[in-house]
Structure formats: C-alpha cells, structure tokens
Motif scaffolding. Structure first.
Motif: not given
Length: 357
Positions: A275-288
């Motif tokens: 979350l601290s990386v400004d360049g990451i705009h979206i987190i994709q959540w994977t259900n394992v």
C-alpha cells in the motif's frame, strides 16, 4: 470490437476504475454461454511434442480462442481477450539454457546450480522469447481490433529466479548469498523491461492504445500490467523489503496503470508495504483453495480501499451482492460468471442498483 456491444462504454468505466471514480456503476465482468452456444472441446494432448504445439502454434491457439469468443456472452465490462500466456513468470524462459516442459501450463526446471559457474545470460534466440514476440505479432495481425491481445504473463522477478534456481535454494541464497541474488534479479529486471516494452509497442495499436492483463479481464490506456511475488508467502517482511520492494518501485514506475496480484491470505503480512507503493493503483485479491473467501476478509479489503487503492476480486455469482453491500464502488471491479445470458444481465443490473460511495 467484435463479439460484444459494450466495449465503448466499458472503456469509459475502466478508465474511471483506474482513477477510483464511478461513471454510473462499479465495474463488473460477467460471462455466460450464449443461449445457442456450441463450444468445441480442445483437450490437452498426451505427447509432449503435441503439447508444445497446443501452446505455441498460433493458428491452433487462435482457433480455440475464436471458438470461445463466438460462443460466449459478454456482459458488463466483459470483452474478448486472447490471453498471451507462456507460463507464469515466463520471462524465466528467456535465458540461455532455460529448461521447461509444457503441461497444463509451462513448468520450469532449475538451471542455476552454482552461482560461480552458471551465468545468467539473456538469450534473444531462446525458444520462449522468440515465441512470445512472434506469437504476439501474429495474434495482433489476426485480431484487427476484433479482440484484445493481452500482455504476456511475465511478472514476478523473484518468482522467475525461483524457476531458474529452485525455490528452496533461492531462499537459502537470500540468507547466504544476498549480493548474488540481487545481481541476478537485476538481470531478470532488464529482461522484463526489454520484453514488456517490445510487446507493448506491438499490442497497443490493436488494444485502443492500451494493455490488458488477460486472466484478470483488465484494460487500461497506456502501459499497464501485473506485479506479483508469489514466493513472498515464504518471505519475512524484512526480506520482502530487501529483495522485492525495488522491483515493485521500478516496474510500477514503467506503467501508467499498475496492479499487484496478491495471491492468498499469507501475503497480507506484506500489505502495508504494498500500500506504500504509489505506483500500485489496484490490488487484485486471489482466493486460494483452503483459505477464507474474500467475503470473509472484508476488513482487509476495506483497508485496501481506505489506503486509496482499487480492488479486483474474482467472486462467485452469489457473492456479488455481499461485495456490493460491504465495499465502496469506487475503484471496485468484480469478476464473475453466470449460467445463462439472462442471469448475466441480472448481475449487471444488481451492480447498477447497488453502486454506492
């Protein structure tokens, strides 16, 4: 865009997604068999030489995808994508003497057995590198704007190095040979940058000036792709900081729109770093498999949204309502399916009614 009537409006919604805005509703991808669908069955062959053709013969790959496109109903933001896939962290195959085997995906075998003897050298004549470039050109020449051609699955430099060295050996090397590991990661990053820039130039014209991560149903204008570190489930926060953060900063700075593939609940130990990386705009959540569903992790998902990041989540049809009720629609992209065209349309209508701040 062939096979769908939604593309023009979907592009507007997907642009808004990256800005964490809502055009008229949250983004939702729903596919279903057409009412008159007649999918052909393309079974994976048994012989290795036939498996190689299954994955790398452009005409055969295109035939499979066109059959899917013609029989699929695309609702919401869903659109036809040819997934340009020659293995996860597939840039491991771009190095001299790379060893791999084609099965249901591409499996790699270690080639670095002694850091002092086994030099890591990018090979522009390697089979998988040449296939990546040549197949991308072929797919684009055949697409002619009828469907999107995705970026290759070249993501995760540490994952690629794990292919080349072996995961257990690499983990020990991170403790005992840190400088050699970092030097190898720099070489893999150089291969990543070269290949992604080359593929981007090939696909962007066909893709309305943008890129797609095929298995996630994304589209974004400009340079776009996926970051990942699946082996981070075996890394402490300190090792993640030492070995992975530079990669995330460097790769996200190349992209105009960047997502991170968070593969399972164990990776949440690194969430604050992500979350601290400004360049990451979206987190994709994977259900394992065997882990809690996304519907059981709403506090974590809300934390991601509160940090100003978007969310991409694969959900089962019955989970759509829960997500819409409990998450902000800003920067939210739900990917699901339906059994019929009518059911697909119902899910999109649900998203329309339940979209909220």
């Amino acid at each position: 865009m062939k096979y769908t009537n939604n593309w023009s409006k979907s592009k507007e919604r997907l642009r808004a997604l990256w800005d964490r805005e809502v055009l008229d509703r949250c983004c939702i991808w729903v596919t279903a068999p057409k009412d008159n669908a007649s999918y052909k069955c393309y079974e994976l062959p048994e012989k290795q030489e036939d498996k190689i053709k299954y994955w790398t013969d452009g005409e055969l790959v295109l035939e499979r995808y066109k059959n899917s496109f013609e029989n699929t109903y695309y609702a919401g933001e869903a659109f036809p994508i040819l997934i340009n896939d020659l293995g996860a962290a597939g840039h491991a195959g771009y190095f001299k003497n790379a060893r791999f085997r084609f099965e249901n995906t591409v499996w790699f075998f270690p080639i670095i057995h002694d850091w002092d003897e086994d030099e890591l050298i990018f090979d522009e004549n390697s089979f998988l590198y040449r296939k990546t470039i040549d197949l991308t050109k072929y797919y684009v020449s055949e697409a002619k704007g009828d469907f999107i051609v995705s970026m290759p699955y070249n993501c995760g430099n540490a994952d690629a190095l794990a292919h080349l060295r072996g995961s257990e050996n690499l983990l020990m090397d991170m403790l005992l040979e840190p400088e050699k590991v970092k030097a190898a990661l720099e070489k893999i990053q150089a291969a990543w940058l070269r290949t992604n820039e080359e593929v981007y130039r090939i696909v962007c014209g066909n893709n309305d000036g943008g890129c797609s991560v095929g298995w996630l149903g994304t589209w974004a204008p400009g340079r776009h792709g996926q970051l990942q570190c699946d082996m981070s489930v075996m890394l402490s926060p300190e090792m993640f900081d030492e070995y992975i953060m530079d990669e995330l900063q460097n790769q996200s700075s190349w992209m105009d729109h960047c997502l991170y593939h968070l593969d399972g609940i164990e990776q949440t130990r690194h969430l604050d770093k992500l979350l601290s990386v400004d360049g990451i705009h979206i987190i994709q959540w994977t259900n394992v498999a065997g882990q809690p569903r996304a519907t059981e992790c709403l506090d974590i998902l809300r934390k991601i949204q509160a940090a100003g990041k978007g969310l991409i989540i694969h959900v089962e049809p019955h989970e759509v309502r829960v997500m819409l009720e409990n998450l902000s629609s800003k920067g939210l992209y739900l990917l699901t399916w339906a059994e019929t065209q009518s059911d697909a349309d119902d899910l999109v209508r649900m998203a329309e009614k339940m979209t909220h701040e």
